[in-house]
Design a protein around this motif. Structure first.
Motif, PDB file in Angstrom:
ATOM      1  N   VAL A 212       0.812  -1.215   0.000  1.00  0.00           N
ATOM      2  CA  VAL A 212       0.000   0.000   0.000  1.00  0.00           C
ATOM      3  C   VAL A 212       0.847   1.268   0.000  1.00  0.00           C
ATOM      4  CG1 VAL A 212      -2.004  -1.052   1.073  1.00  0.00           C
ATOM      5  CG2 VAL A 212      -0.165  -0.148   2.522  1.00  0.00           C
ATOM      6  N   VAL A 213       2.071   1.209   0.511  1.00  0.00           N
ATOM      7  CA  VAL A 213       2.915   2.405   0.550  1.00  0.00           C
ATOM      8  C   VAL A 213       3.281   2.842  -0.859  1.00  0.00           C
ATOM      9  CG1 VAL A 213       5.131   3.340   1.304  1.00  0.00           C
ATOM     10  CG2 VAL A 213       3.790   1.928   2.865  1.00  0.00           C
ATOM     11  N   LYS A 214       3.677   1.897  -1.698  1.00  0.00           N
ATOM     12  CA  LYS A 214       4.048   2.251  -3.066  1.00  0.00           C
ATOM     13  C   LYS A 214       2.825   2.360  -3.973  1.00  0.00           C
ATOM     14  CE  LYS A 214       7.137   1.089  -6.870  1.00  0.00           C
ATOM     15  NZ  LYS A 214       8.240   0.220  -7.331  1.00  0.00           N
ATOM     16  N   ARG A 215       1.841   1.468  -3.774  1.00  0.00           N
ATOM     17  CA  ARG A 215       0.691   1.435  -4.672  1.00  0.00           C
ATOM     18  C   ARG A 215      -0.275   2.596  -4.436  1.00  0.00           C
ATOM     19  NH1 ARG A 215      -4.106  -3.105  -5.045  1.00  0.00           N
ATOM     20  NH2 ARG A 215      -4.610  -2.819  -7.236  1.00  0.00           N
ATOM     21  N   HIS A 216      -0.503   2.949  -3.165  1.00  0.00           N
ATOM     22  CA  HIS A 216      -1.487   3.989  -2.837  1.00  0.00           C
ATOM     23  C   HIS A 216      -0.882   5.165  -2.074  1.00  0.00           C
ATOM     24  CE1 HIS A 216      -4.619   1.334  -4.255  1.00  0.00           C
ATOM     25  NE2 HIS A 216      -4.279   0.408  -3.392  1.00  0.00           N
ATOM     26  N   ARG A 217       0.422   5.165  -1.896  1.00  0.00           N
ATOM     27  CA  ARG A 217       1.135   6.251  -1.202  1.00  0.00           C
ATOM     28  C   ARG A 217       0.688   6.408   0.244  1.00  0.00           C
ATOM     29  NH1 ARG A 217       1.342  10.944  -5.944  1.00  0.00           N
ATOM     30  NH2 ARG A 217       2.293   9.628  -7.543  1.00  0.00           N
ATOM     31  N   PHE A 218       0.447   5.278   0.915  1.00  0.00           N
ATOM     32  CA  PHE A 218       0.156   5.325   2.340  1.00  0.00           C
ATOM     33  C   PHE A 218       1.410   5.775   3.092  1.00  0.00           C
ATOM     34  CE2 PHE A 218      -3.660   2.295   3.109  1.00  0.00           C
ATOM     35  CZ  PHE A 218      -4.361   2.935   2.094  1.00  0.00           C
ATOM     36  N   ALA A 219       1.193   6.380   4.261  1.00  0.00           N
ATOM     37  CA  ALA A 219       2.320   6.838   5.068  1.00  0.00           C
ATOM     38  C   ALA A 219       2.996   5.694   5.810  1.00  0.00           C
ATOM     39  CB  ALA A 219       1.845   7.878   6.074  1.00  0.00           C
TER      40      ALA A 219
ATOM     41  N   GLY B 277       7.255  -3.993  13.310  1.00  0.00           N
ATOM     42  CA  GLY B 277       6.684  -4.766  12.203  1.00  0.00           C
ATOM     43  C   GLY B 277       5.471  -4.133  11.558  1.00  0.00           C
ATOM     44  N   TRP B 278       5.270  -2.827  11.762  1.00  0.00           N
ATOM     45  CA  TRP B 278       4.088  -2.180  11.194  1.00  0.00           C
ATOM     46  C   TRP B 278       4.475  -0.942  10.372  1.00  0.00           C
ATOM     47  CZ3 TRP B 278      -0.116  -5.103  12.275  1.00  0.00           C
ATOM     48  CH2 TRP B 278      -1.336  -4.683  11.733  1.00  0.00           C
ATOM     49  N   HIS B 279       5.680  -0.928   9.861  1.00  0.00           N
ATOM     50  CA  HIS B 279       6.190   0.280   9.209  1.00  0.00           C
ATOM     51  C   HIS B 279       5.590   0.510   7.828  1.00  0.00           C
ATOM     52  CE1 HIS B 279       8.921   0.246  12.526  1.00  0.00           C
ATOM     53  NE2 HIS B 279       9.507  -0.865  12.120  1.00  0.00           N
ATOM     54  N   ARG B 280       5.235  -0.539   7.122  1.00  0.00           N
ATOM     55  CA  ARG B 280       4.705  -0.382   5.759  1.00  0.00           C
ATOM     56  C   ARG B 280       3.365  -1.084   5.582  1.00  0.00           C
ATOM     57  NH1 ARG B 280       8.469   1.635   2.179  1.00  0.00           N
ATOM     58  NH2 ARG B 280       7.363   0.765   0.391  1.00  0.00           N
ATOM     59  N   ARG B 281       2.622  -1.219   6.666  1.00  0.00           N
ATOM     60  CA  ARG B 281       1.311  -1.856   6.593  1.00  0.00           C
ATOM     61  C   ARG B 281       0.205  -0.806   6.526  1.00  0.00           C
ATOM     62  NH1 ARG B 281       1.530  -7.033  10.766  1.00  0.00           N
ATOM     63  NH2 ARG B 281       3.577  -7.809  10.122  1.00  0.00           N
ATOM     64  N   SER B 282      -0.989  -1.265   6.218  1.00  0.00           N
ATOM     65  CA  SER B 282      -2.100  -0.331   6.009  1.00  0.00           C
ATOM     66  C   SER B 282      -2.868  -0.003   7.277  1.00  0.00           C
ATOM     67  CB  SER B 282      -3.066  -0.908   4.970  1.00  0.00           C
ATOM     68  OG  SER B 282      -3.595  -2.146   5.440  1.00  0.00           O
ATOM     69  N   GLY B 283      -2.780  -0.832   8.274  1.00  0.00           N
ATOM     70  CA  GLY B 283      -3.580  -0.604   9.472  1.00  0.00           C
ATOM     71  C   GLY B 283      -4.930  -1.311   9.384  1.00  0.00           C
ATOM     72  N   ALA B 284      -5.911  -0.821  10.156  1.00  0.00           N
ATOM     73  CA  ALA B 284      -7.218  -1.467  10.205  1.00  0.00           C
ATOM     74  C   ALA B 284      -7.932  -1.367   8.855  1.00  0.00           C
ATOM     75  CB  ALA B 284      -8.070  -0.828  11.299  1.00  0.00           C
ATOM     76  N   ILE B 285      -8.614  -2.444   8.464  1.00  0.00           N
ATOM     77  CA  ILE B 285      -9.333  -2.448   7.188  1.00  0.00           C
ATOM     78  C   ILE B 285     -10.820  -2.761   7.350  1.00  0.00           C
ATOM     79  CG2 ILE B 285      -7.286  -3.080   5.859  1.00  0.00           C
ATOM     80  CD1 ILE B 285      -8.391  -5.951   5.793  1.00  0.00           C
TER      81      ILE B 285
ATOM     82  N   MET C 199      -5.873  -1.681  -0.918  1.00  0.00           N
ATOM     83  CA  MET C 199      -5.065  -2.756  -0.329  1.00  0.00           C
ATOM     84  C   MET C 199      -3.918  -3.106  -1.266  1.00  0.00           C
ATOM     85  SD  MET C 199      -8.173  -5.131   1.168  1.00  0.00           S
ATOM     86  CE  MET C 199      -7.084  -6.175   2.118  1.00  0.00           C
ATOM     87  N   PRO C 200      -2.981  -3.955  -0.805  1.00  0.00           N
ATOM     88  CA  PRO C 200      -1.897  -4.390  -1.700  1.00  0.00           C
ATOM     89  C   PRO C 200      -2.454  -5.150  -2.898  1.00  0.00           C
ATOM     90  CG  PRO C 200      -1.421  -4.948   0.585  1.00  0.00           C
ATOM     91  CD  PRO C 200      -2.849  -4.502   0.548  1.00  0.00           C
ATOM     92  N   GLY C 201      -1.708  -5.139  -4.005  1.00  0.00           N
ATOM     93  CA  GLY C 201      -2.147  -5.871  -5.188  1.00  0.00           C
ATOM     94  C   GLY C 201      -1.335  -5.520  -6.410  1.00  0.00           C
TER      95      GLY C 201
END
Length: 229
Positions: free
Chosen positions: A121-128, A138-146, A161-163
């Protein structure tokens, strides 16, 4: 009534205009395009022109497609594109090149973007991403709650989401043609064109700024208003 061409993206470079200003351009091989078929309102219910680009060996073309091409005395090609309401008068067998356009014209470039594979999600959707400190592990490049815990208890439609990223058809509008190299059928287009080097692209007359379009300041009515003031 737009005109258009099939082409191949060759790469990027830069040129200088008459004032010495550097302009980044994309080089597109825009021809020769062979007219395969001309559709009319009477015969097909609408007006259109089919163009073929890049010659191909006959045994590498499917028999239905080869039969269609032979019906109009054409030559086997790798790519075929149909342009509706083609404003230039043509007939089957005619050859079109980069001179369909002129320097200063605005075009829309249609191509398939570069494929990036499976991305987060960081690269695909520019999440922070998550925090780097304060106990975050272990949560540096995850999206959080969905989703939600109680109601409705499902992931909402359209959740980012990732994809798979890239490799989709995209149109870049209002790009300006800087140079037309007739001898080599090359178009030098200001800015970026979708796709990788060697990809096929469609270059059509801009829908928002067609031939003859001028900025408001350069139009006759605008000049009259300026004189009155």
């Amino acid at each position: 009534m737009p005109v258009g061409l099939l082409g191949k993206k060759l790469g990027q470079t830069r040129v200088y205009d008459g004032k010495g200003v550097l302009i980044p351009v994309t080089v597109v091989l825009a021809g020769p395009n062979r007219v395969l078929q001309c559709k009319t309102q009477k015969s097909d219910g609408y007006n259109a022109v089919q163009l073929g680009f890049s010659d191909q060996k006959e045994h590498r073309v499917s028999k239905p497609l080869l039969g269609h091409i032979k019906k109009f005395n054409g030559v086997a090609v790798k790519r075929i594109q149909e342009f509706r309401d083609f404003s230039k008068e043509v007939k089957p067998g005619d050859i079109l090149g980069a001179t369909v356009f002129a320097p200063g014209d605005y075009i829309d470039a249609i191509g398939v973007t570069k494929g990036r594979g499976f991305e987060g999600v960081v690269k695909r959707h520019r999440f922070a991403g998550g925090d780097s400190t304060h106990g975050a592990k272990g949560w540096h490049r995850r999206s959080g709650a969905i989703g939600q815990r109680l109601f409705p208890g499902t992931v909402m439609r359209g959740m980012r989401m990732p994809g798979h990223m890239g490799q989709v058809r995209r149109t870049t509008q209002n790009l300006q043609i800087i140079q037309v190299i007739e001898a080599e059928n090359l178009l030098l287009i200001k800015g970026a064109v979708p796709g990788s080097k060697g990809d096929y692209v469609v270059i059509r007359e801009s829908k928002k700024q067609p031939k003859g379009w001028k900025p408001h300041a350069e139009r006759p009515e605008a000049k009259k208003e300026t004189k009155k003031k």
